[in-house]
Design a protein around this motif. Structure first.
Motif, short mmCIF file in Angstrom:
data_model
loop_
_atom_site.label_atom_id
_atom_site.label_comp_id
_atom_site.label_asym_id
_atom_site.label_seq_id
_atom_site.Cartn_x
_atom_site.Cartn_y
_atom_site.Cartn_z
N TYR A 1 55.25 25.06 44.68
CA TYR A 1 55.39 25.28 43.25
C TYR A 1 55.38 26.77 42.93
O TYR A 1 56.21 27.27 42.18
N TRP B 1 57.01 36.27 39.50
CA TRP B 1 58.09 37.27 39.57
C TRP B 1 57.55 38.66 39.28
O TRP B 1 58.21 39.65 39.59
N THR B 2 56.32 38.77 38.75
CA THR B 2 55.75 40.08 38.51
C THR B 2 55.13 40.69 39.76
O THR B 2 54.80 41.87 39.75
N MET C 1 65.00 35.97 26.25
CA MET C 1 65.77 36.54 27.35
C MET C 1 66.26 35.51 28.35
O MET C 1 66.90 35.85 29.33
C1 HEM Z 1 67.20 25.16 31.82
C2 HEM Z 1 66.79 26.36 32.12
C3 HEM Z 1 65.37 26.75 32.52
C4 HEM Z 1 64.23 25.98 32.72
C5 HEM Z 1 64.09 24.46 32.61
C6 HEM Z 1 63.18 26.88 33.10
C7 HEM Z 1 61.86 26.50 33.40
C8 HEM Z 1 60.86 27.37 33.79
C9 HEM Z 1 59.53 26.97 34.15
C10 HEM Z 1 59.00 25.56 34.18
C11 HEM Z 1 58.83 28.11 34.46
C12 HEM Z 1 57.37 28.20 34.93
C13 HEM Z 1 56.45 28.45 33.78
C14 HEM Z 1 55.03 28.56 34.23
O1 HEM Z 1 54.44 27.56 34.63
O2 HEM Z 1 54.49 29.68 34.16
C15 HEM Z 1 59.70 29.22 34.29
C16 HEM Z 1 59.36 30.54 34.50
C17 HEM Z 1 60.22 31.61 34.29
N1 HEM Z 1 61.54 31.56 33.91
FE1 HEM Z 1 62.57 29.86 33.50
N2 HEM Z 1 63.67 28.17 33.09
C18 HEM Z 1 65.00 28.12 32.75
C19 HEM Z 1 65.84 29.21 32.60
C20 HEM Z 1 65.49 30.56 32.74
C21 HEM Z 1 66.35 31.68 32.52
C22 HEM Z 1 67.82 31.60 32.09
C23 HEM Z 1 65.65 32.79 32.76
C24 HEM Z 1 66.17 34.21 32.64
C25 HEM Z 1 65.56 35.14 32.08
C26 HEM Z 1 64.30 32.39 33.12
C27 HEM Z 1 63.26 33.26 33.43
C28 HEM Z 1 62.01 32.86 33.81
C29 HEM Z 1 60.94 33.77 34.16
C30 HEM Z 1 61.03 35.30 34.18
C31 HEM Z 1 59.83 32.98 34.46
C32 HEM Z 1 58.45 33.48 34.85
C33 HEM Z 1 58.30 33.37 36.31
C34 HEM Z 1 56.92 33.76 36.67
O3 HEM Z 1 55.98 33.33 36.00
O4 HEM Z 1 56.79 34.52 37.66
N3 HEM Z 1 64.25 31.02 33.11
N4 HEM Z 1 60.94 28.74 33.89
#
Ligand code: HEM
Ligand SMILES: [Cu+2]
Lengths: 596, 227
Positions: free
Chosen positions: A74, A147-148, A413
């Protein structure tokens, strides 16, 4: 000795048109081919990231069902998803993809100034993507640091992928930065130095302004990421202590001493915040052009829009610590960064007003690109408003690291730029391929994506308020969370899977279009900008045939009174059409008056 | 007739000229593409070095162990007496001299004196190479005294880490510059640029890079050896 601009030199620059398949489509130096290569690669890794998000959602929505997702996986999914989406998809697609395609065509140049370097940029980018993908398969898997990539945990035992995974991640980032620099130098120099006759800076379409400013931000912000990647690599491999304090790891002393984890956060966010605008500014620019073209109206307040882009770009370098409110900073520091953060809202709000005012009383054609552009206004306002909350220290402290933040940054974003990416692909597809796509299918794609993303991200705000933490594998028995939080999570997961599946409509449409789609008109949207005025359709190597275009007006002469058509292309002179509404540039006004 | 196309050339002095330059068509700066690109690259590179130096300052401030005394660590024995900063003074002198020979090379390039340009560039490269050589000597000396990236006998571990990292990064810049200069020098000599319209801007572009690397050294010198 004064230097003669290329556009003024009499000897035609020779163009050796590539002959073989390889030089034409693989080792191509043509900015249009490189753009498509960048675009395809970025979309390919983007699909991986989408797949990873589906896995995360499965786990969150139905915690005990999917035994093949364990906590380590995860974290790896989260990390790679975020990193790929932000850097390898959006940055590469907007700058390497759209930047490459649009800049030379829109400013009336034959190619980027250094095509060979431009080609190298793509291949180095591909290398960084390969390193990234390889990191999934090394022993221990890819890194799970988030990602940080915050140290100390990013390189300490206990974090998934702590051996090869994190090393490959950092190397891949460094390689990406090299690729970006090679491309970015090209984009900037082309915009500054290789415009055609009559194309002043203040006549450039806003797309070019957005991409140009974002590239400048990239060249100044990526250095901080490069430096932090190098330092962390040394901490990991040579046991230096730049970021690592004296720390004990699972009862043993790994041997670090006296480093500063906060230093990493500063370096990372000095890059990280401008990065948000590296993704947003091209979207701002492109969306302005889509709105104006499909509303048959000039963009409202062009000069203000340009200055807003520049102001946002400048301010984005002095707000980075708003990501670090919870790191225990001096209150005065927090005060400073909260203030600068809220100031950015001013030029941003100006832009939003101007977009809406562009639509006001316009002759709106709700074609697919326009739908996506209008969708962007919604999601962007939405994400922007929650940003105002998070910019305030006192409100951020309880909300930080909850799903409220996840909702915020996905609206602002994630979804917003992605909507613009889709709008832009639909808009320029006829120019790139010479084919039309299916309008109805495109509309379905829009509505399902747009409504679906709201179904995903709107509920996340409530989860955040309720205190659901970000980056958690499972809630377990958390007392303060109501049972219903889990139901909401399940609903979100279903919406997410739905949205992911609807993207098939997009790919099906495009493949159908390439295969069987009708030939498109050279200028199907009756647009004014230069890329629609090329002698060949789609444009050939060298773009302009024998003669470079000459620009006589700004990019937004739509519905000019006294002209039978509702648009006047930029290369139509004042003799053949009314002078238009260009209020930019004193010269232009003088010149037009002289003509009268 | 196309009055709507802007005509340029009439230069007004002062602020207006600036506005005119920036708002004209075709190009903002009256310089070749390569030179514009080099300027932009150097701006980006400035940010890289600034981040390195700021990082160094921050770890130096935040570490809890005492920082080694630079005038002792960097001293060199001359005739049996330790002279502080001796080696580094020589290195800095050499690098600054090489900036001088580079400037002369640029001048000769514009006069199309290929022979002198060639020799001056080679001289610059040789000075640069000897700088790298002396740096290698300094590294060897420090390593033999027990300084390592992860620790050293004189005090804070960050001393060795940042020293090797930053001087190493700068040394790579110098090495790349030496190669770059030699390539251009030999092309000047064998008439490569004659065949391309006899334009020797490239010497100046290489010079920009070289001066930049020197300038960065001055900062590294100040922050490492004088602080
Ligand atoms: C249908 C599209 C997407 C879904 C369902 C999705 C879902 C998720 C989920 C479930 C998380 C984890 C959240 C957590 O538990 O902290 C996440 C983190 C993240 N997503 Fe997405 N996401 C989508 C699209 C995108 C897009 C287009 C971007 C572009 C900027 C993005 C950038 C990020 C970033 C930067 C994180 C944080 C990662 C981290 O905590 O290191 N996501 N996303
Ligand atoms: Cu930010």
């Amino acid at each position: 000795m004064s230097y003669v601009a290329i556009a003024d030199r009499d000897h035609e620059q020779e163009h050796h048109d590539p002959q073989t398949f390889i030089t034409k489509y693989i080792w191509s130096q043509d900015h249009k081919v490189i753009a498509v290569q960048y675009g395809l690669t970025a979309i390919f890794v983007g699909l991986i990231a989408l797949g990873l998000s589906a896995m995360m959602r499965l786990q969150l929505g139905f915690p005990d069902e999917f035994t093949f997702i364990n906590p380590e996986n995860y974290y790896q999914f989260i990390t790679m998803h975020g990193m790929i989406m932000v850097i390898y998809l959006l940055t590469a697609l907007f700058l390497g993809g759209f930047g490459n395609y649009l800049i030379p065509l829109m400013v009336g140049s034959r190619d980027m100034v250094f095509p060979y370097l431009n080609m190298l940029s793509y291949w180095v980018y591909l290398l960084s993507v390969i390193i990234l993908v390889v990191s999934f398969f090394v022993p221990g898997g890819s890194t799970g640091a988030g990602w940080t990539l915050y140290p100390p945990q990013a390189i300490m035992a206990g974090t998934p992928g702590v051996d090869l995974g994190i090393i490959l991640m950092l190397v891949s980032l460094a390689v990406f930065i090299v690729a970006f620099t090679m491309g970015g130098l090209n984009y900037i120099t082309t915009v500054l130095q290789a415009r055609c006759k009559g194309m002043t800076l203040m006549r450039m379409p806003l797309s070019v302004w957005g991409i140009f400013t974002a590239t400048v931000l990239g060249l100044l912000a990526f250095p901080a990421l490069l430096v932090s990647a190098i330092m962390m690599l040394l901490d990991k491999t040579l046991m230096t202590s730049f970021f690592m304090p004296a720390i004990s790891s699972m009862g043993t002393d790994p041997g670090y001493t006296g480093g500063s984890p906060i230093l990493f956060q500063h370096l990372f966010w000095f890059f990280g915040h401008p990065e948000v605008y590296i993704v947003a500014l091209p979207a701002f620019g492109i969306v302005s052009d889509l709105l104006s073209t499909h509303a048959r109206k000039n963009i409202f307040g062009y000069r203000m829009m340009v200055w807003a882009i520049i102001a946002i770009g400048g301010l984005s370098f002095v707000v980075w610590a708003h990501h670090m409110y919870v790191s225990g900073m001096n209150p005065y520091f927090g005060f400073f960064f909260a203030t600068t953060t809220l100031i950015i809202a001013v030029p941003t709000a100006i832009k939003v007003y101007n977009w809406v005012l562009t639509l006001w009383e316009g002759n709106i054609h709700l074609r697919v690109p326009m739908l996506f552009a209008i969708g962007f206004i919604f999601t962007f306002i939405h994400g922007g408003l929650t940003g105002l909350f998070l910019g305030n220290v006192t409100i951020d402290l309880p909300l930080s690291d909850t799903y409220f933040v996840v909702a915020h940054f996905h609206m602002v974003m994630g979804v917003s730029p992605i909507l613009v990416v889709f709008g832009a692909i639909y808009h320029w597809w006829p120019k790139i391929t010479g084919k039309m796509y299916n309008e109805t299918l495109g509309k379905w794609h829009f509505w399902m994506t747009f409504l679906g993303t709201y179904a995903i991200y709107l509920p996340m705000h409530y989860l955040g308020f309720a205190g659901v933490p970000r980056r958690y594998f499972a809630m377990g028995n958390t007392e303060f969370l109501p049972e219903s939080a889990q139901d909401l999570n399940a609903a979100i997961t279903i919406s997410a899977l739905f949205v992911a599946c609807t993207q098939i409509l997009f790919f099906a449409n495009m493949i159908w279009s390439l295969w069987k789609g009708p030939k498109s008109d050279p200028n199907p949207w009756d647009a004014t900008t230069l890329e629609w005025q090329t002698p060949d359709h789609p444009p050939k190597h060298g773009n302009w045939g024998h003669e470079l275009p000459v620009v006589h007006r700004w990019a937004y002469d739509y519905s000019v009174p006294g002209h039978e058509e509702d648009f006047i292309p930029q290369n139509v002179s004042a003799d053949d059409a009314p002078a238009g509404r260009e209020h930019g540039g004193e010269h232009a006004i003088v010149a037009t008056k002289e003509h009268k | 007739m196309s009055e709507a196309v802007l005509e340029h050339g009439a230069k007004t002095p002062g602020r207006e000229a600036l506005v005119e330059d920036w708002s004209r068509d075709k190009q903002v700066f009256g310089v070749p593409w390569g030179k514009a690109m080099m300027w932009i690259f150097l701006l980006s590179d400035t940010f890289i070095f600034s981040c390195f130096l700021v990082g160094y300052m921050m770890v130096r401030i935040s570490t809890t162990d005492p920082w080694p005394n630079p005038s002792e660590v960097f001293a060199l024995d001359a005739f049996g007496v330790p002279v502080p900063l001796l080696l580094i003074a020589i290195m800095t002198f050499i690098l600054i001299t090489s900036s001088g020979t580079m400037a002369l090379a640029v001048n000769m390039g514009y006069r199309k004196d290929r022979k002198k340009t060639f020799w001056l560039m080679v001289a610059t490269a040789v000075l640069g190479a000897s700088f790298v050589g002396m740096q290698a000597f300094e590294w060897t000396k420090l390593i033999s005294e027990g300084v390592r990236p992860w620790g050293n006998p004189f005090g804070a571990a960050q001393f060795g880490s940042s020293f090797f990292m930053i001087t190493g990064f700068h040394g790579m810049h110098v090495t790349a510059g030496v190669i770059y200069l030699l390539v251009v020098a030999f092309r000047v000599k064998n008439g490569f640029y004659e065949r391309r319209g006899g334009n020797y801007e490239i010497v100046e572009i290489a010079g920009l890079y070289w001066h930049f690397v020197d300038l960065v050294w001055v900062f590294i010198f100040a922050f490492f050896y004088l602080w």
